[in-house]
Design an enzyme around this catalytic site. Structure first.
Site, PDB file in Angstrom:
ATOM      1  CB  THR A  67       2.969  -7.304  10.289  1.00 37.47           C
ATOM      2  OG1 THR A  67       3.022  -6.053   9.609  1.00 37.47           O
ATOM      3  CG2 THR A  67       2.804  -8.396   9.245  1.00 37.47           C
ATOM      4  CB  THR A  94      -0.983   0.014   1.187  1.00 30.32           C
ATOM      5  OG1 THR A  94      -0.264  -0.177   2.397  1.00 30.32           O
ATOM      6  CG2 THR A  94      -2.019  -1.077   1.034  1.00 30.32           C
ATOM      7  CE  LYS A 115       0.197  -3.455   3.202  1.00 26.27           C
ATOM      8  NZ  LYS A 115      -0.567  -2.489   4.051  1.00 26.27           N
ATOM      9  CG  ASN A 153       0.141   8.777   8.014  1.00 26.47           C
ATOM     10  OD1 ASN A 153      -0.566   7.863   7.628  1.00 26.47           O
ATOM     11  ND2 ASN A 153       1.398   8.611   8.408  1.00 26.47           N
ATOM     12  CB  SER A 196      -6.247  13.842  -0.428  1.00 22.12           C
ATOM     13  OG  SER A 196      -4.920  13.821   0.028  1.00 22.12           O
ATOM     14  CD  GLU A 207       2.389   5.414   6.474  1.00 19.27           C
ATOM     15  OE1 GLU A 207       1.568   4.854   5.742  1.00 19.27           O
ATOM     16  OE2 GLU A 207       2.071   6.089   7.462  1.00 19.27           O
TER      17      GLU A 207
END
Lengths: 409, 409
Positions: free
Chosen positions: A193, A156, A182, A404, A409, A280
């Site tokens: 996870t 993702t 992932k 995040n 969006s 991230e």
């Protein structure tokens, strides 16, 4: 930018005899990306799973629990990205089951023999029609050597596909262990996870398989955190096909079982670390080793307090040896009778704090040198026991906020 | 940018008879800023305090605990910013006591009658000489109407000084309550905020004062969080001078005590909310009301799980109604037997989720409208009891990372 993490080299993900994988671009959420994976398992494969402890667990997690709990022999897994099918109530359960039923019809097994997995946006209806329309492509593509493309299909916000293999020889047999995973945000697995799939061709009795899964999970996925958010969809599945042949492994202490557990652990730890390396916005990979605890649980509490602290994580991002933030996190980790006079703290090999204050001879330049590295080990000795444990995490950067704030969006 | 928070208007901070305040620029860490505050208390003033639960508590916190625990009548407080005197071991304790001793000599009281407070960088030696050199300026400046400048002198990364007053009339007496506080990062008070000082001229018996302090703290500072990091220095001090005269308040249920508690609570809640409104990098002020819990503790757990989630906080920053992140946080808050089928979630007045899925008739545009406001209320009904509680926090922006990556440098 992931920290010291590359995609698996071509050919490095070893096939596990009998396990075939196929992917498709099903346009679950966005066009032109691999977002659907089917894994076909051979008859007789044993499957064990651990799942998120989040009470708002996703519909596919509920279906997996039901089916594994009932002891149904599993013949296939179906995984979609783009939509988590979580926070979707009864309708979500029906949609997860509909996908399984459609796959079962095409593979010629019962719907209960299929396990569903979803990851992506929460609280939106799963687009069943588009997923079902993608199944024939997955099925046509089923191959034993497709682990690499499977690792890509489950990504993702991951920037790098994650997979690894080990082979062990023991008692004249060779076992292969291959896994993919992932996840890079909402990562604070509690049991597993977001998604991890590991398969081996070793023949393993179901009780031992479950035990191996639990032990390996506690040493790997349950020790990594990106942001402290436990996902609704965490799932870690371990498959043993038995294709390697020979007697079934029953006893955890037998040499073959010990060797297999070591290989499974190495695969799971590498995958778990990959989640933090690709966290991230990550720019640093942090290992937190806690020793001297009365039990492992308190070592983990201290490790996770450090790993979850936004102040610690932003200091790592800034390469700032702001050690007070580390001490503060140790202090609020929840060990009520902690005597700070016995605690020692190292940054890399530099002893920075002892007896509640700076270590004798500590010079900030030494710690600053360690902080500039991309991989940093923090060591805490609580000085009150013999237990140890390790937690992995990453730093907290502008890009974490950006990713995040802009996701969806 | 603080969210709907202005400095106290001139004259709005009412003097508390007998309490005099004076500040100085002592160059504790940086030149040309007010960084030292002395508060002189009249003879007979009663003082109660609550402090951080962090095991790495700062030297001044240890000294305060000792002195309040011994029941010594307190005559002065001394507060510095720029250096927290935390993680400094025995040397830190000696330095905190040295500052108190120097002030006591100048005020003509015993060293044990002075309470020290520090806030700022951790694990650096307190610059005692510069602080002591600033004391005469503070003493020369002592005035009853200096609460405003005192609020400025205790700021660190705060962008707005925080203070408020209430006056209540009851049984023919008028009580004044005035308080100031500081803090905008490392804010997840566990007993108290980083620094809060509230004084009243009401005459209050010591046991009642302690009880009022505890009750008020639990309703205010213990319900606010910026980043989940419990500071090493949290201190909240309540002073009652008795200058208003009349019989001492002893009974918590007497009308005068009830009225006083209400005023204290209003002051403490306003100060606590101000910490979140001025949270590091804050662009939104978030109120999380949790109802339908079996007890207050589980309501607070759910409220804090939401308030601590980096994913929820970045979604607020982005004005993105990413409700799944809210449901996920409720789900991992740690209520093991939570039935998600009874949980309802509102954003402002919009019911967004019920029965584990989206609410009937929910349209994302409605939630998006609420998310664009600078003040947002999240309501969660757990549907399993009658307890309620409220937590306040702020969002998580680029500037939080920027402020904390660059602090110290």
């Amino acid at each position: 930018m992931p920290v010291h993490l590359s995609p698996p080299a071509p050919g490095s993900l070893k096939p596990v005899a009998g396990v075939r994988l196929g992917v498709a671009e099903a346009h679950v959420r966005k066009p032109n990306r691999k977002d659907l994976l089917v894994v076909e398992l051979p008859a007789g494969a044993r499957v064990a799973g651990v799942f998120t402890q989040n009470r708002f667990c996703a519909a596919p997690v509920q279906v997996c629990r039901e089916r594994l709990g009932a002891g149904t022999p599993i013949r296939a897994l179906v995984v979609n990205t783009g939509n988590a099918n979580a926070g979707t109530g009864e309708d979500g359960l029906a949609r997860a089951r509909a996908v399984c039923t459609a796959l079962a019809e095409r593979l010629g097994c019962a719907p209960e023999q299929v396990l569903p997995f979803s990851t992506g946006v929460i609280m939106e209806p799963l687009p069943v029609e588009r997923i079902v329309a993608g199944l024939p492509t997955c099925i046509a593509a089923l191959r034993e050597d497709a682990w690499g493309v499977a690792a890509e299909a489950i990504m993702t916000t991951d920037t790098v596909p994650k997979g690894t293999s080990r082979q062990v020889e023991v008692d004249g047999r060779r076992f292969t262990v291959t896994g993919i995973a992932k996840g890079s945000g909402m990562i604070h697995p509690n049991m597993a996870t977001m998604l991890g799939f590991v398969a081996t061709d070793a023949p393993v009795a179901q009780p031992l398989l479950q035990r191996l899964l639990k032990a390996v999970t506690d040493d790997s996925f349950n020790r990594v955190t990106v942001d402290g958010d436990t996902s609704t969809n965490d799932s870690f599945i371990l498959v043993a096909t038995g294709a390697a042949g020979g007697d079934e492994l029953v006893d955890a202490d037998a040499p073959a079982a010990v060797a297999l557990q070591r290989a499974l652990r190495e695969v799971a730890v590498e995958l778990a670390q990959a989640l933090a390396r690709d966290g991230e916005g990550a720019t640093k990979f942090i290992t937190i080793e806690v020793s001297g605890g009365r039990d492992r649980a308190e070592c983990v509490r201290v490790g996770k307090a450090i790993a979850h602290s936004p102040l610690v994580k932003t200091a790592f991002f800034a390469s700032d040896p702001n050690l007070g933030r580390l001490l503060a996190a140790i202090g609020y980790a929840g060990i009520d009778d902690l005597d700070v006079g016995t605690v020692r703290l190292w940054l890399g090999e530099v002893l920075v704090s002892a007896f509640g204050g700076p270590a004798a001879g500590y010079v900030e330049a030494d710690a600053a040198r360690v902080m500039r590295e991309a991989e940093i080990t923090v060591r805490v000795d609580l000085g009150r026991g013999t237990a140890t444990d390790t937690v992995w995490t990453c730093d907290f950067s502008y890009d974490y906020v950006k990713i995040n704030a802009e996701y969806r969006s």
